[in-house]
Design an enzyme around this catalytic site. Structure first.
Site, PDB file in Angstrom:
ATOM      1  N   HIS A   1       0.819  -1.218   0.000  1.00 17.36           N
ATOM      2  CA  HIS A   1       0.000   0.000   0.000  1.00 17.36           C
ATOM      3  C   HIS A   1       0.848   1.262   0.000  1.00 17.36           C
ATOM      4  O   HIS A   1       0.328   2.349  -0.225  1.00 17.36           O
ATOM      5  CB  HIS A   1      -0.923   0.008   1.226  1.00 17.36           C
ATOM      6  CG  HIS A   1      -2.009  -1.019   1.126  1.00 17.36           C
ATOM      7  ND1 HIS A   1      -3.317  -0.703   0.877  1.00 17.36           N
ATOM      8  CD2 HIS A   1      -1.967  -2.373   1.217  1.00 17.36           C
ATOM      9  CE1 HIS A   1      -4.044  -1.814   0.828  1.00 17.36           C
ATOM     10  NE2 HIS A   1      -3.243  -2.836   1.034  1.00 17.36           N
TER      11      HIS A   1
ATOM     12  N   ASP B   1       3.591   9.421  -0.627  1.00 12.93           N
ATOM     13  CA  ASP B   1       2.435   8.622  -0.200  1.00 12.93           C
ATOM     14  C   ASP B   1       2.187   7.519  -1.217  1.00 12.93           C
ATOM     15  O   ASP B   1       2.331   7.757  -2.421  1.00 12.93           O
ATOM     16  CB  ASP B   1       1.189   9.524  -0.123  1.00 12.93           C
ATOM     17  CG  ASP B   1       0.306   9.179   1.059  1.00 12.93           C
ATOM     18  OD1 ASP B   1       0.348   8.014   1.491  1.00 12.93           O
ATOM     19  OD2 ASP B   1      -0.415  10.073   1.540  1.00 12.93           O
TER      20      ASP B   1
HETATM   21  O1  F6P Z   1      -1.607   2.225   4.484  1.00 14.19           O
HETATM   22  C1  F6P Z   1      -0.440   2.217   5.216  1.00 14.19           C
HETATM   23  C2  F6P Z   1      -0.646   1.817   6.655  1.00 14.19           C
HETATM   24  O2  F6P Z   1       0.563   1.589   7.295  1.00 14.19           O
HETATM   25  C3  F6P Z   1      -1.461   0.574   6.840  1.00 14.19           C
HETATM   26  O3  F6P Z   1      -0.751  -0.611   6.699  1.00 14.19           O
HETATM   27  C4  F6P Z   1      -1.967   0.831   8.212  1.00 14.19           C
HETATM   28  O4  F6P Z   1      -3.037   0.043   8.573  1.00 14.19           O
HETATM   29  C5  F6P Z   1      -2.268   2.309   8.194  1.00 14.19           C
HETATM   30  O5  F6P Z   1      -1.283   2.846   7.366  1.00 14.19           O
HETATM   31  C6  F6P Z   1      -2.299   2.996   9.542  1.00 14.19           C
HETATM   32  O6  F6P Z   1      -1.116   2.789  10.271  1.00 14.19           O
HETATM   33  P1  F6P Z   1      -1.118   2.023  11.651  1.00 14.19           P
HETATM   34  O7  F6P Z   1      -1.796   0.709  11.422  1.00 14.19           O
HETATM   35  O8  F6P Z   1       0.322   1.861  12.012  1.00 14.19           O
HETATM   36  O9  F6P Z   1      -1.870   2.901  12.608  1.00 14.19           O
END
Ligand code: F6P
Length: 474
Positions: free
Chosen positions: A157, A365
């Protein structure tokens, strides 16, 4: 028997959760699983000294959610440590912020092994396995070691930088290189996909004839670009309805006729918040005629708060906002409203609908779904303007936005002024082009294309098997 889709990601959007899981991943996977039969496996979001060894299982419609708690050491080494203090900055081109330790790396591999052990009890031979994001790169290798021959795909992602950046990571072959155990690896943009190809070649791999596959250590890895989208029509409807809600009306009334700029980002150094705030301050300096006539609402839920860089950033952004408001504000006007809380999808949709401008200006991003949601939320007759960073994956789809380089703070004033004063005709034209695009590349197409490509790898694998079997007799 119908093949089940087994989705694996670090975060799982549990149906029982009171708060929506942050980030584009949970929105995308949730939409992709709609109407499908399957399992969503991952971390429960809970941490304890001695977590239960058995996962928690929740059945909801056709989906079974299977989640594990993490131990304190797992959380610190795998999640906060290797995933978010090493892989996250490196893959976002911030090698200066990466803090590698062997302990964290071992924790990362250990949690991937724990996930694989638990998945082994769940996976059936006809299941299709789809793994998401950088937390789980070695998972396919671990599943193969446990004898699973299912098709396994991986989608990243976040961005994937060129090999010169990747190789700064100590023992990178042991984390980044393990993506070669997947049948299909998908990226947000062609640039990310091509960087991965270069990296595989650098590891000694060879590129297939059609450029969509690579071979490394006799494993074939197919690659592709699958830009994540949103549920466009559903989000547009949500925004239309939310416009009339008491919440949206109270936000609008509080503005007293001032124009609204909105930013909505998880608190993260990749989002370029200091640049955006400075950029808005420079706009106020350059165009005093806009004093008291425009307000920036920056919605920033905090995340990963126990990582030092995030705590430092939180303080720095709050101080910056305070300084700008102190300098430019009036008794009846606060230039920047900075809000550290999570709003529901409906509340956000309403805010996007009434905002004249969205500032989506990350330094880097993977995709950025706020940009797409903002476009979906607009009234096509009188749409707002999207100011978008050229370094968001979304810029490839939304090139009719006002694209800026967020590293140049001086680029903000001109773009904001242009957006505020843009003619209705230009706004409609830009919005029409972008809306058409997000209708085309919506979230269901993303899931469909990825899963179709993953199914193809099986057919291609069978053909290759038959070919090598026949060549043994030639
Ligand atoms: O989309 C990137 C990402 O790291 C996801 O894998 C993740 O769920 C989201 O951002 C939010 O980050 P976190 O799970 O570390 O709060």
């Amino acid at each position: 028997m119908v093949a089940r889709l087994v989705v694996v990601s670090n975060r799982v959007a549990l149906p029982t959760a009171r708060k929506q899981a942050a980030g584009g991943l949970s929105i995308a996977v949730k939409a992709a699983m709609k109407g499908r039969t399957g399992v969503w496996f991952g971390w429960s979001g809970k941490v304890s000294e001695n977590p239960p060894t058995q996962p928690q299982i929740i059945h909801r419609n056709k989906i079974t959610f299977v989640v594990l708690d993490l131990s304190t050491a797992d959380y610190q080494e795998y999640y906060s440590g290797y995933a978010n203090r090493v892989l996250w900055p490196t893959l976002h081109y911030r090698v200066d912020l990466a803090e590698f330790t062997r302990t964290d790396f071992n924790g990362y591999v250990r949690v991937n092994q724990i996930f694989a052990d638990n998945l082994s009890n769940i996976i059936q031979p006809e299941d299709i396995i789809w793994v998401h994001d950088y937390h789980l790169m070695p998972l396919a290798r671990e599943l193969r070691r446990r004898g699973h021959e299912n098709p396994i795909g991986f989608f990243l992602h976040i961005p994937y930088p060129p090999p010169d950046i990747l190789t700064t990571l100590p023992h990178h072959e042991e984390s980044l290189g393990t993506l070669s155990y997947y049948d299909l690896v998908g990226f947000q943009t062609d640039n990310d996909r091509d960087n991965f190809g270069r990296y595989i070649v650098m590891l000694g791999g060879t590129e297939g004839r059609d450029g969509t596959s690579f071979t490394l250590d006799r494993r074939t890895i197919r690659v592709g670009t699958f830009p994540v989208g949103i549920e466009t029509a559903i989000f547009a409807r949500l925004a239309r309805n939310a416009e009339r809600s008491a919440f949206t009306r109270s936000v609008e009334e509080s503005l007293g006729g001032k124009r609204l700029l909105v930013g909505a980002d998880r608190l993260d150094y990749t989002k370029g918040l200091p640049n955006r705030m400075e950029g808005f301050a420079q706009f106020l300096l350059a165009y005093p005629e806009w004093h008291g006539r425009a307000t920036l609402l920056q919605i920033t839920p905090t995340s990963r708060a126990d990582i030092q860089e995030y705590a430092d950033m939180n303080r720095a952004v709050s101080e910056l906002v305070g300084r700008i408001n102190g300098h430019h504000g009036e008794a009846d006007w606060t230039p920047i409203r900075y809000v550290n809380r999570t709003y529901s999808r409906t509340e956000l949709a309403g805010i996007y609908r009434v905002a004249d401008i969205a500032l989506v200006t990350p330094l880097r991003d993977g995709m950025n779904l706020v940009a797409k949601e903002y476009v979906a939320a607009q009234d096509p007759e009188d749409p707002g303007v999207l100011i978008l960073s050229q370094f968001a994956g979304a810029a490839a789809d939304l090139d009719a936005a006002l694209l800026i380089n967020p590293h140049e703070v001086e680029a903000f004033p001109g773009a904001i002024k242009h957006a505020l004063e843009m003619s209705l005709e230009e706004r409609r034209e830009r919005h029409g082009l972008m809306y058409k695009k997000i209708q085309e590349v919506d979230i269901h197409r993303w899931a469909r294309r990825f899963l179709a490509a993953l199914a193809q790898t099986q057919k291609a694998g069978l053909l290759e098997g038959i070919r090598s079997f026949l060549s043994a007799f030639a």
